[in-house]
Write a protein that holds these residues in place. Structure first.
Motif: not given
Length: 417
Positions: A266-278, A312-316, A321-323
């Motif tokens: 899927c695409s974050d569709h929010s920012h070019l380089v900032r990761p997105d939790r959702d 790293d912080a966003i991935e954790v 959020a999922l688990f």
């Protein structure tokens, strides 16, 4: 609607500093051994030095022959070497007969960067008026997939996926879908990249997301989830997975290493380089839904884990959020701490690692993680050595890229024959 075909992994190949053997590489990762060293490119206007993964002992002539090596870029040489090894590992014949139900699905973020940089230097620094006649075919982004198709006689689709550091994961996922949907019986999948060109190293350094270190500290410079992490480490290499329709693999007596059971993108569709939790949560959830699984079925996560402060912080956070409450017992490791970030090949080398983690019941650690950043707590980080005896059955391999592209692969342990 036709019943989806099951998809087996029957062959693995890598090009890494540890050599061409995927299992040898995995053994060193299980031991927590870093492949990172200080790497210098001594070119005008001044040398560039960074911790990096450089396959110094790689000899393309020894693996693909002098003629082919002389007409291919380094990234293609590595791609072909990894594919030939995976093809051999799968027990497939090298007869180059046209197989219209076999194809290639390849990933590369940068393509043949070293060819273009060498050409530009020849013009701008050495005053040449023109590039060599083969520059276009050496430098085209789909060169690896094209050569793989030609050398192995693959007459099905020959496609290249470019999605930054999710390129290889997307290529593997799309290859899996072709087999699952009955469009192919076998797909050569994976990725290759050589980001150790002068300009590429300088460009990443300009973003201030590259780990720093000297000759002594370089091996431990990539520290995902650590409070002292300072960024990623660039690496060159290639990795291949042979994917095969399950019954086709069984009919020819192939050894099935694991099963690909899901793919989510899927695409974050929010920012070019900032990761997105959702966005990351959606990709993992889509992979599980595709596999017919739930979060409770997952036994291991091979994290994207680049060792950037925010990433790293966003991935954790996405894992929590999922688990939910189960995240605290979910084994997680970031093997980039040892094999570095291979850009477009990252998802492939991590998929190889995930397959072997299930096959050998050994979950590799995150190296150098003696202290966990409070922002990265809430999961079961694998530290101090491999986690064994878990009988892990299902694993996710995460790839989250610049541009907002998320790609997640779900693997299941192969039952004994």
């Amino acid at each position: 609607m036709a019943v989806p075909h099951r998809v087996a992994v029957t062959g693995l190949g890598v090009v890494a500093p540890s050599g061409i053997d995927a299992r040898q590489m995995f053994g060193r990762l299980v031991d927590g051994e870093s492949f990172i060293q200080l790497h210098t490119i001594d070119q005008p206007p001044r040398p560039v030095t960074q911790p990096a993964i450089h396959c110094a002992g790689f000899s393309p002539e020894a693996h693909i022959g002098k003629a082919l090596a002389s007409t291919t870029d380094r990234s293609v040489q590595m791609a072909l070497t990894a594919c030939f090894e995976a093809w051999r590992d799968a027990g497939l014949p090298r007869d180059k007969e046209g197989r219209h139900d076999y194809g290639v699905s390849w990933g590369s973020a940068l393509g043949s960067t070293s060819t273009w940089e060498r050409g530009y230097r020849e013009m701008w620094q050495n005053g040449r008026d023109r590039l060599p006649p083969l520059a276009v075919v050496l430098g085209m982004s789909n060169a690896a997939a094209s050569h793989i198709s030609i050398q192995l006689g693959l007459g099905n689709s020959s496609l290249t996926y470019v999605a930054a550091c999710a390129s290889a994961a997307a290529a593997i996922g799309e290859g899996y879908k072709r087999i699952r949907n009955g469009e192919a019986r076998l797909m050569v999948t994976g990725g290759s990249d050589v980001p150790l060109a002068y300009a590429v190293m300088k460009a990443w350094d300009a973003l201030r997301v590259v780990a720093q270190g000297d000759a002594d500290t370089a091996p431990s410079s990539c520290r995902p989830f650590h409070p002292g992490r300072s960024g990623l480490v660039l690496g060159e290499g290639a990795a291949t997975l042979i994917l095969e329709e399950w019954e086709h693999a069984r009919a020819r007596g192939a050894t099935i290493l694991a099963e690909v059971v899901g793919y989510g993108t899927c695409s974050d569709h929010s920012h070019l380089v900032r990761p997105d939790r959702d966005g990351q949560v959606r990709a993992m959830r889509l992979a599980l839904e595709d596999a017919g699984l739930t979060p409770d079925d997952v036994d291991y996560i091979n994290a994207h884990g680049t060792a950037t402060i925010e990433g790293d912080a966003i991935e954790v956070d996405s894992l929590r959020a999922l688990f939910g409450d189960r995240a605290a017992q979910l084994p997680v490791s970031a093997t980039k701490s040892m094999h570095g970030h291979l850009m477009g090949a990252a998802g492939a080398i991590e998929a190889v690692t995930t397959v072997l983690a299930l096959a050998e019941d050994a979950l590799p650690p995150t190296a150098h993680l003696d202290t966990i950043d409070p922002a990265c707590e809430g999961v079961r980080h694998i530290t101090g050595g491999a986690l064994r005896g878990t009988d892990a059955r299902v694993a996710l391999s995460n790839s989250f890229a610049f541009g907002g592209c998320n790609a997640v692969l779900a693997f299941r342990k192969a039952d004994p024959a």
